[in-house]
Scaffold this motif. Sequence first.
Motif, PDB file in Angstrom:
ATOM      1  N   ALA A  25       0.815  -1.474   0.298  1.00 21.00           N
ATOM      2  CA  ALA A  25       0.055   0.357   0.068  1.00 21.00           C
ATOM      3  C   ALA A  25       0.758   1.350  -0.015  1.00 21.00           C
ATOM      4  O   ALA A  25       0.688   2.446  -0.078  1.00 21.00           O
ATOM      5  CB  ALA A  25      -0.903  -0.246   1.613  1.00 21.00           C
ATOM      6  N   CYS A  26       1.714   1.122   0.511  1.00 20.95           N
ATOM      7  CA  CYS A  26       3.306   2.340   0.234  1.00 20.95           C
ATOM      8  C   CYS A  26       3.454   2.791  -0.881  1.00 20.95           C
ATOM      9  O   CYS A  26       3.697   4.168  -0.899  1.00 20.95           O
ATOM     10  CB  CYS A  26       4.687   2.060   1.474  1.00 20.95           C
ATOM     11  N   ILE A  27       3.783   1.529  -2.264  1.00 18.23           N
ATOM     12  CA  ILE A  27       4.138   2.092  -3.209  1.00 18.23           C
ATOM     13  C   ILE A  27       3.435   3.123  -4.255  1.00 18.23           C
ATOM     14  O   ILE A  27       4.350   4.298  -4.302  1.00 18.23           O
ATOM     15  CB  ILE A  27       4.243   0.645  -3.751  1.00 18.23           C
ATOM     16  N   PRO A  28       2.290   2.656  -4.138  1.00 15.71           N
ATOM     17  CA  PRO A  28       1.626   3.815  -5.284  1.00 15.71           C
ATOM     18  C   PRO A  28       1.130   4.731  -4.369  1.00 15.71           C
ATOM     19  O   PRO A  28       0.953   5.642  -4.620  1.00 15.71           O
ATOM     20  CB  PRO A  28      -0.172   3.256  -5.541  1.00 15.71           C
ATOM     21  N   THR A  29       1.542   5.137  -3.536  1.00 10.56           N
ATOM     22  CA  THR A  29       2.054   6.268  -2.119  1.00 10.56           C
ATOM     23  C   THR A  29       2.764   7.354  -2.416  1.00 10.56           C
ATOM     24  O   THR A  29       3.387   8.035  -2.000  1.00 10.56           O
ATOM     25  CB  THR A  29       0.620   6.832  -1.385  1.00 10.56           C
ATOM     26  N   ILE A  30       3.503   6.671  -0.627  1.00 10.58           N
ATOM     27  CA  ILE A  30       4.701   7.186  -0.353  1.00 10.58           C
ATOM     28  C   ILE A  30       6.065   6.975  -0.875  1.00 10.58           C
ATOM     29  O   ILE A  30       6.878   7.940  -1.227  1.00 10.58           O
ATOM     30  CB  ILE A  30       5.196   6.578   0.956  1.00 10.58           C
ATOM     31  N   HIS A  31       6.289   5.761  -1.880  1.00  8.56           N
ATOM     32  CA  HIS A  31       6.784   5.674  -2.474  1.00  8.56           C
ATOM     33  C   HIS A  31       6.701   5.239  -3.940  1.00  8.56           C
ATOM     34  O   HIS A  31       7.146   4.379  -4.792  1.00  8.56           O
ATOM     35  CB  HIS A  31       7.825   4.100  -1.933  1.00  8.56           C
ATOM     36  N   ARG A  32       5.865   6.538  -4.848  1.00  4.38           N
ATOM     37  CA  ARG A  32       5.263   6.484  -5.900  1.00  4.38           C
ATOM     38  C   ARG A  32       6.214   6.495  -7.548  1.00  4.38           C
ATOM     39  O   ARG A  32       6.724   5.993  -8.376  1.00  4.38           O
ATOM     40  CB  ARG A  32       3.804   7.279  -6.086  1.00  4.38           C
ATOM     41  N   PHE A  33       7.438   7.307  -7.035  1.00  7.74           N
ATOM     42  CA  PHE A  33       8.616   7.529  -7.657  1.00  7.74           C
ATOM     43  C   PHE A  33       9.073   6.927  -7.151  1.00  7.74           C
ATOM     44  O   PHE A  33      10.815   6.972  -8.179  1.00  7.74           O
ATOM     45  CB  PHE A  33       8.572   9.009  -7.628  1.00  7.74           C
ATOM     46  N   CYS A  34       9.499   5.599  -6.665  1.00 11.01           N
ATOM     47  CA  CYS A  34      11.021   5.474  -5.510  1.00 11.01           C
ATOM     48  C   CYS A  34      11.368   3.793  -6.729  1.00 11.01           C
ATOM     49  O   CYS A  34      10.684   3.286  -7.126  1.00 11.01           O
ATOM     50  CB  CYS A  34      10.716   5.186  -4.410  1.00 11.01           C
ATOM     51  N   SER A  35      12.580   3.514  -6.331  1.00 13.57           N
ATOM     52  CA  SER A  35      12.621   1.979  -7.363  1.00 13.57           C
ATOM     53  C   SER A  35      12.617   0.640  -6.106  1.00 13.57           C
ATOM     54  O   SER A  35      13.058   1.160  -4.808  1.00 13.57           O
ATOM     55  CB  SER A  35      14.080   2.056  -7.171  1.00 13.57           C
ATOM     56  N   ILE A  36      11.976   0.206  -6.011  1.00 16.13           N
ATOM     57  CA  ILE A  36      10.683  -0.694  -5.191  1.00 16.13           C
ATOM     58  C   ILE A  36      11.138  -1.704  -5.596  1.00 16.13           C
ATOM     59  O   ILE A  36      11.424  -2.300  -6.845  1.00 16.13           O
ATOM     60  CB  ILE A  36       9.299  -0.549  -5.532  1.00 16.13           C
ATOM     61  N   VAL A  37      11.674  -2.607  -4.959  1.00 16.98           N
ATOM     62  CA  VAL A  37      12.666  -4.175  -5.134  1.00 16.98           C
ATOM     63  C   VAL A  37      11.187  -5.327  -3.677  1.00 16.98           C
ATOM     64  O   VAL A  37      11.280  -4.669  -2.911  1.00 16.98           O
ATOM     65  CB  VAL A  37      13.614  -4.667  -4.607  1.00 16.98           C
ATOM     66  N   SER A  38      11.408  -6.360  -4.024  1.00 16.83           N
ATOM     67  CA  SER A  38      10.928  -7.489  -3.480  1.00 16.83           C
ATOM     68  C   SER A  38      12.209  -7.935  -2.531  1.00 16.83           C
ATOM     69  O   SER A  38      13.335  -7.829  -2.143  1.00 16.83           O
ATOM     70  CB  SER A  38      10.490  -8.795  -3.986  1.00 16.83           C
ATOM     71  N   ILE A  39      11.796  -8.005  -0.658  1.00 11.33           N
ATOM     72  CA  ILE A  39      12.719  -8.429   0.170  1.00 11.33           C
ATOM     73  C   ILE A  39      13.034  -9.419  -0.340  1.00 11.33           C
ATOM     74  O   ILE A  39      14.241  -9.821   0.596  1.00 11.33           O
ATOM     75  CB  ILE A  39      12.100  -7.918   1.294  1.00 11.33           C
ATOM     76  N   GLU A  40      11.918 -10.226  -0.829  1.00  6.45           N
ATOM     77  CA  GLU A  40      12.799 -11.711  -0.924  1.00  6.45           C
ATOM     78  C   GLU A  40      14.060 -11.768  -1.864  1.00  6.45           C
ATOM     79  O   GLU A  40      14.654 -12.580  -1.158  1.00  6.45           O
ATOM     80  CB  GLU A  40      11.560 -12.775  -1.398  1.00  6.45           C
ATOM     81  N   ASP A  41      13.946 -10.822  -2.694  1.00  5.23           N
ATOM     82  CA  ASP A  41      15.260 -10.939  -3.535  1.00  5.23           C
ATOM     83  C   ASP A  41      16.523 -10.343  -2.982  1.00  5.23           C
ATOM     84  O   ASP A  41      17.164 -10.496  -3.203  1.00  5.23           O
ATOM     85  CB  ASP A  41      14.439  -9.951  -4.787  1.00  5.23           C
ATOM     86  N   VAL A  42      15.755  -8.974  -2.270  1.00  4.66           N
ATOM     87  CA  VAL A  42      16.854  -8.411  -2.266  1.00  4.66           C
ATOM     88  C   VAL A  42      17.998  -8.666  -0.536  1.00  4.66           C
ATOM     89  O   VAL A  42      18.491  -8.230  -0.300  1.00  4.66           O
ATOM     90  CB  VAL A  42      16.862  -6.682  -1.671  1.00  4.66           C
ATOM     91  N   SER A  43      17.177  -9.466   0.187  1.00  6.52           N
ATOM     92  CA  SER A  43      17.709 -10.520   1.392  1.00  6.52           C
ATOM     93  C   SER A  43      17.784 -11.535   1.551  1.00  6.52           C
ATOM     94  O   SER A  43      18.989 -12.305   2.539  1.00  6.52           O
ATOM     95  CB  SER A  43      16.482 -10.326   2.063  1.00  6.52           C
ATOM     96  N   LYS A  44      18.136 -12.370   0.209  1.00 10.99           N
ATOM     97  CA  LYS A  44      19.250 -13.284   0.109  1.00 10.99           C
ATOM     98  C   LYS A  44      20.283 -13.186   0.537  1.00 10.99           C
ATOM     99  O   LYS A  44      20.439 -14.661   1.060  1.00 10.99           O
ATOM    100  CB  LYS A  44      19.626 -13.584  -1.911  1.00 10.99           C
ATOM    101  N   THR A  45      21.671 -12.314   0.694  1.00 10.38           N
ATOM    102  CA  THR A  45      22.356 -12.346   1.506  1.00 10.38           C
ATOM    103  C   THR A  45      22.865 -11.747   2.710  1.00 10.38           C
ATOM    104  O   THR A  45      23.842 -11.378   2.580  1.00 10.38           O
ATOM    105  CB  THR A  45      23.180 -11.812   0.859  1.00 10.38           C
ATOM    106  N   ALA A  46      21.650 -11.725   3.261  1.00 12.37           N
ATOM    107  CA  ALA A  46      21.271 -10.400   4.194  1.00 12.37           C
ATOM    108  C   ALA A  46      22.450 -10.543   5.284  1.00 12.37           C
ATOM    109  O   ALA A  46      22.693  -9.571   5.957  1.00 12.37           O
ATOM    110  CB  ALA A  46      19.684  -9.966   4.604  1.00 12.37           C
ATOM    111  N   LYS A  47      22.799 -11.730   5.674  1.00 15.92           N
ATOM    112  CA  LYS A  47      23.115 -12.531   7.051  1.00 15.92           C
ATOM    113  C   LYS A  47      24.637 -11.555   6.713  1.00 15.92           C
ATOM    114  O   LYS A  47      25.022 -12.210   7.411  1.00 15.92           O
ATOM    115  CB  LYS A  47      22.879 -13.970   7.413  1.00 15.92           C
TER     116      LYS A  47
END
Length: 308
Positions: free
Chosen positions: A97-119
């Motif tokens: 719900a944040c994407i079309p409002t707060i982050h409408r013009f931002c670069s958004i990625v899925s946490i599943e994708d970006v967190s693969k090497t988080a540890k």
Amino acid sequence: MQTDGQSLFSRYCEPCFRGNKESITFSWCSDCEETLCSACDEAHRISKASMSHTAIAVDKMSSITPITVSSYVLCEAHPEINMEFYCSEHSLLCCRACIPTIHRFCSIVSIEDVSKTAKQSALFEKLSIDVKELFDATACLKDRRSNNLEEIIQQELTITSKIKQLKAVFDKHFEKLESKLENEIKQLKQKVVSEVTQNENAIDKLYISLKKHKADFQFVTDHGSNKQAFMLANILKPEIEKKESELNELIALERKIGVEFETNVDNVYLENAIKSLGTIKISETSIEYKNIRPSIAQSMKSKEEKLA
């Protein structure tokens, strides 16, 4: 106190229990945050929807309390929706719900994708170290306060003993002066104890908070998923920075306080009129900032030198 792995979890498999069956717990899924029996564990590992989940046998998790990252995943702006995306421009977790409002013009990625090497990320590693250092520094601060209080009690006993040794020489005259000094030491003891413990609530609150964060990072490091590590690090980053600032403020205010007994009484003096046995005063010793980062300690020392 039970120390076996199952004492920390539900005794029964939660999916089976919802199906009105009782199957003994075999593992814990960090992503689903529920217990699994051996059959559900096997199905969990081969199911397309859950094969990437992290499941750990409970007998390998003795004395470890699992954290539930579900307490971190709800969006602040939309509390009923889980955060499943990451805004790289604002470095913030967000929900759909944040994407079309707060982050409408931002670069958004899925946490599943970006967190693969988080540890293995620098942020997670740094915050893990920061939490440990802040926890250790807070524990040392608590120990010093406790030791200071013990010293004050011992100082009171020592001073009282010295006073009583003089009592035999002064007889009745001494008893009057002794009463005066004992009242004085009680008042000063109450004052120094009050000064030593004035920040005790803040220290205890900080200690408990950092202990929880330390346990969370340790659990995710040992048993959590990369997604959990990524979310935990990003959510707690501002909290850890705030805790560090609070700890530095408490350490900057820290002083070692005690009481001392001074006297110039001897045999010659006792033969003359005696109006006082001595004085009891508060002693303070500055504490070196050994438990915080050198740069911060140096900064605080420079501020003190400027004020001196």
